[in-house]
Design a protein around this motif. Structure first.
Motif, PDB file in Angstrom:
ATOM      1  N   ILE A 245       5.818  32.964  14.637  1.00  0.00           N
ATOM      2  CA  ILE A 245       5.542  33.950  13.586  1.00  0.00           C
ATOM      3  C   ILE A 245       4.029  34.101  13.474  1.00  0.00           C
ATOM      4  N   LEU A 246       3.554  35.340  13.567  1.00  0.00           N
ATOM      5  CA  LEU A 246       2.135  35.623  13.357  1.00  0.00           C
ATOM      6  C   LEU A 246       1.998  36.442  12.084  1.00  0.00           C
ATOM      7  N   ASP A 247       1.255  35.906  11.114  1.00  0.00           N
ATOM      8  CA  ASP A 247       0.957  36.624   9.880  1.00  0.00           C
ATOM      9  C   ASP A 247      -0.372  37.353  10.087  1.00  0.00           C
ATOM     10  N   VAL A 248      -0.311  38.689  10.186  1.00  0.00           N
ATOM     11  CA  VAL A 248      -1.518  39.470  10.507  1.00  0.00           C
ATOM     12  C   VAL A 248      -2.031  40.242   9.295  1.00  0.00           C
ATOM     13  N   HIS A 249      -1.761  39.733   8.100  1.00  0.00           N
ATOM     14  CA  HIS A 249      -2.226  40.400   6.880  1.00  0.00           C
ATOM     15  C   HIS A 249      -3.745  40.588   6.931  1.00  0.00           C
ATOM     16  N   PRO A 276       5.627  29.999  31.624  1.00  0.00           N
ATOM     17  CA  PRO A 276       6.506  31.167  31.473  1.00  0.00           C
ATOM     18  C   PRO A 276       7.840  30.815  30.839  1.00  0.00           C
ATOM     19  N   GLU A 277       8.457  31.822  30.238  1.00  0.00           N
ATOM     20  CA  GLU A 277       9.812  31.688  29.689  1.00  0.00           C
ATOM     21  C   GLU A 277       9.912  30.618  28.598  1.00  0.00           C
ATOM     22  N   THR A 278       8.830  30.393  27.877  1.00  0.00           N
ATOM     23  CA  THR A 278       8.888  29.421  26.767  1.00  0.00           C
ATOM     24  C   THR A 278       8.866  30.115  25.406  1.00  0.00           C
ATOM     25  N   LEU A 279       8.705  31.427  25.383  1.00  0.00           N
ATOM     26  CA  LEU A 279       8.757  32.177  24.122  1.00  0.00           C
ATOM     27  C   LEU A 279      10.158  32.720  23.925  1.00  0.00           C
ATOM     28  N   ASN A 280      10.784  32.351  22.819  1.00  0.00           N
ATOM     29  CA  ASN A 280      12.098  32.895  22.489  1.00  0.00           C
ATOM     30  C   ASN A 280      11.932  34.243  21.795  1.00  0.00           C
ATOM     31  N   ARG A 281      11.259  34.230  20.647  1.00  0.00           N
ATOM     32  CA  ARG A 281      10.986  35.459  19.911  1.00  0.00           C
ATOM     33  C   ARG A 281       9.668  35.315  19.184  1.00  0.00           C
ATOM     34  N   LEU A 282       8.989  36.446  18.971  1.00  0.00           N
ATOM     35  CA  LEU A 282       7.742  36.466  18.213  1.00  0.00           C
ATOM     36  C   LEU A 282       7.857  37.525  17.124  1.00  0.00           C
ATOM     37  N   PHE A 283       7.703  37.092  15.880  1.00  0.00           N
ATOM     38  CA  PHE A 283       7.704  38.012  14.746  1.00  0.00           C
ATOM     39  C   PHE A 283       6.260  38.200  14.278  1.00  0.00           C
ATOM     40  N   ILE A 284       5.805  39.437  14.266  1.00  0.00           N
ATOM     41  CA  ILE A 284       4.488  39.762  13.714  1.00  0.00           C
ATOM     42  C   ILE A 284       4.733  40.390  12.357  1.00  0.00           C
ATOM     43  N   VAL A 285       4.281  39.721  11.299  1.00  0.00           N
ATOM     44  CA  VAL A 285       4.595  40.161   9.936  1.00  0.00           C
ATOM     45  C   VAL A 285       3.337  40.587   9.194  1.00  0.00           C
ATOM     46  N   ASN A 286       3.539  41.333   8.111  1.00  0.00           N
ATOM     47  CA  ASN A 286       2.443  41.876   7.295  1.00  0.00           C
ATOM     48  C   ASN A 286       1.543  42.803   8.110  1.00  0.00           C
ATOM     49  N   ALA A 287       2.161  43.560   9.004  1.00  0.00           N
ATOM     50  CA  ALA A 287       1.396  44.482   9.848  1.00  0.00           C
ATOM     51  C   ALA A 287       1.087  45.763   9.077  1.00  0.00           C
ATOM     52  N   LEU A 330      10.789  27.641   6.149  1.00  0.00           N
ATOM     53  CA  LEU A 330       9.757  28.668   6.002  1.00  0.00           C
ATOM     54  C   LEU A 330       8.793  28.280   4.879  1.00  0.00           C
ATOM     55  N   PRO A 331       7.488  28.349   5.125  1.00  0.00           N
ATOM     56  CA  PRO A 331       6.514  28.094   4.049  1.00  0.00           C
ATOM     57  C   PRO A 331       6.645  29.159   2.967  1.00  0.00           C
ATOM     58  N   THR A 332       6.164  28.825   1.780  1.00  0.00           N
ATOM     59  CA  THR A 332       6.259  29.769   0.662  1.00  0.00           C
ATOM     60  C   THR A 332       5.497  31.063   0.947  1.00  0.00           C
ATOM     61  N   PHE A 333       4.400  30.976   1.726  1.00  0.00           N
ATOM     62  CA  PHE A 333       3.632  32.200   1.990  1.00  0.00           C
ATOM     63  C   PHE A 333       4.365  33.165   2.919  1.00  0.00           C
ATOM     64  N   LEU A 334       5.510  32.716   3.471  1.00  0.00           N
ATOM     65  CA  LEU A 334       6.356  33.597   4.279  1.00  0.00           C
ATOM     66  C   LEU A 334       7.708  33.849   3.608  1.00  0.00           C
ATOM     67  N   GLY A 335       7.810  33.502   2.327  1.00  0.00           N
ATOM     68  CA  GLY A 335       9.037  33.753   1.585  1.00  0.00           C
ATOM     69  C   GLY A 335      10.017  32.601   1.586  1.00  0.00           C
ATOM     70  N   GLY A 336       9.586  31.424   2.074  1.00  0.00           N
ATOM     71  CA  GLY A 336      10.464  30.251   2.098  1.00  0.00           C
ATOM     72  C   GLY A 336      10.241  29.339   0.916  1.00  0.00           C
ATOM     73  N   ASP A 337      10.776  28.103   1.033  1.00  0.00           N
ATOM     74  CA  ASP A 337      10.714  27.133  -0.058  1.00  0.00           C
ATOM     75  C   ASP A 337       9.695  26.018   0.177  1.00  0.00           C
ATOM     76  N   CYS A 338       9.207  25.880   1.385  1.00  0.00           N
ATOM     77  CA  CYS A 338       8.429  24.696   1.738  1.00  0.00           C
ATOM     78  C   CYS A 338       6.947  24.837   1.400  1.00  0.00           C
ATOM     79  N   THR A 339       6.362  23.735   0.930  1.00  0.00           N
ATOM     80  CA  THR A 339       4.922  23.702   0.642  1.00  0.00           C
ATOM     81  C   THR A 339       4.217  22.585   1.395  1.00  0.00           C
TER      82      THR A 339
END
Length: 439
Positions: A245-249, A276-287, A330-339
């Motif tokens: 996950i990349l937060d690009v805010h 190679p082939e080690t990335l499953n998925r990449l989410f770019i958020v706050n774009a 998920l950390p709280t800054f991504l909408g999760g519960d963890c701090t």
């Protein structure tokens, strides 16, 4: 060349994106590209209403893992017995596709016969990654694999875990927030970066681009050799890729300075060519709009298969992430519960199965057995260098026998022809002798 793709590949006509067409994936000729499914055997996410329990450190199923460990001890006790680790190795190795097995074995023999397969890199999953990288084209896969071996030698990758000390680790984390944090719902490591909070000027005051790149390589090695095996044991199935996950805010064109471009290009080259082939998925958020302009320039440097794994999202991304990652991871800054308050923040914790004492104990036992967690028997198959060498010698001798037999047959045919010629010559000599000489 092995090109069978039945029940293996997905044809990609459009990649993940934010709806504006940035995620389109197409070749220069306009033909759809082939994207192989995730490298793990069982790759479908569980249904939404049947999400498995969180895989956080407090919920790893420790009773099961402790029982697994105790079973391992009862099977043989001593870490010198390879057979005592069979159950663990089956989990680490996962279920193999018979088609993949066949092509990997052929690729392995090709490299071995050309004396281009060092024992420490004679690993099924490593060879499979390079084959997938080049769509199972042996020639291209071999070139990529040999480039990888040369890079490891030139960059002295094997010495990095022992000799490279990244003393500026904590200082770097403050100006470049990033790190591994738990796992996704499948059990893959979850990697997070807060690109919008990177202070490149401060980063270059506490480290150099060269040292940061070497640190990145050290983390990739740790992920391959430690995080993936640990996640495999925790999930009780083979794990071999990462969800990121990349937060690009706040990120825009101004962030793509010359040092930033260098760092991006260097890391992209290393990850694409050597891991190679080690990335499953990449989410770019706050774009935002600024990042979308930058993305049009950045994606030109990414290959088609990587682009197909990327999903660019705006500010309403939480539901997309929660489909793939449990809220507790998920950390709280991504909408999760963890701090991770005990660690000073989620990106400082390196939270995950690789820090679970029961799992690390099992991995250390396997490592002692095999001098590395990547060199193990899987699914009861003989994968040792001894067995491989024996099979290759047999095949080489068979090939030599067939070649020698062909030569013998050719010689026998030539001998028969010589006999006929000699017979004819003999007859001519007799004719000449019987003919009176007229002087």
């Amino acid at each position: 060349m092995y090109k069978s793709r039945e029940d293996r590949d997905i044809v990609i006509s459009k990649g993940g994106g934010d709806g504006d067409g940035d995620g389109d994936v197409a070749s220069s000729s306009g033909k759809p590209k082939i994207l192989h499914p995730p490298i793990e055997s069982h790759w479908h996410l569980p249904p939404k209403d049947k999400h498995r329990p969180s895989s956080s450190m407090s919920n790893l199923g420790l009773k099961t893992m402790i029982k697994f460990r105790d079973t391992f001890k009862k099977l043989g006790g001593s870490s010198s017995s390879i057979s005592s680790n069979k159950s663990l190795k089956m989990v680490l190795g996962g279920v193999r596709d018979p088609k993949d097995e066949k092509v990997v074995e052929c690729f392995r023999e090709l490299l071995f016969l050309e004396d281009q397969l060092p024992p420490q890199h004679n690993d099924y999953h490593t060879l499979l990654r390079f084959l997938r990288m080049r769509d199972f084209d042996f020639t291209k896969a071999k070139d990529a694999f040999l480039s990888y071996l040369k890079w490891r030698e030139d960059y002295m990758v094997d010495a990095i875990p022992k000799e490279f000390k990244f003393e500026e680790y904590e200082a770097v984390k403050k100006c470049y927030p990033h790190g591994y944090h738990g796992v996704d719902r499948y059990g893959r490591p979850l990697y997070i970066e807060r690109i919008g909070m990177v202070d490149l000027n401060k980063l270059l005051q506490v480290t150099t681009l060269e040292r940061f790149t070497k640190y990145h390589v050290s983390e990739q090695e740790k992920t391959l050799n430690w995080r993936y095996p640990a996640c495999s044991l925790a999930a009780k199935r083979h794990v071999a890729s990462t969800t990121s996950i990349l937060d690009v805010h706040g990120v825009g064109l101004a962030n793509f300075s010359k040092p930033a471009r260098y760092l991006f290009m260097e890391i992209q080259k290393i990850d694409s060519n050597y891991y190679p082939e080690t990335l499953n998925r990449l989410f770019i958020v706050n774009a935002g709009s600024g990042f979308k302009m930058l993305w049009k320039a950045v994606k030109a440097f990414l290959d088609t298969r990587t682009l197909a794994k990327i999903q660019v999202l705006g500010y309403n991304y939480q539901s997309n992430l929660l489909d793939v990652v449990d809220q507790s991871n998920l950390p709280t800054f991504l909408g999760g519960d963890c701090t991770c308050s005990d660690y000073g923040g989620c990106l400082l914790s390196d939270k995950g199965p690789w820090n679970n004492p029961d799992i690390t104990e099992m991995l250390q036992a396997i490592s002692v057995d095999n001098n590395g967690v990547n060199n193990y028997e899987e699914n009861g198959n003989l994968d040792s260098d001894e067995g491989l060498l024996r099979n290759i010698k047999i095949k080489a001798l068979e090939a030599e026998f067939r070649e020698a037999n062909k030569k013998i047959q050719a010689l026998e045919a030539a001998l028969e022809e010589a006999k006929i010629v000699l017979k004819e010559l003999g007859q001519q000599v007799e004719d000449l002798r019987s003919t009176p000489f007229e002087g």
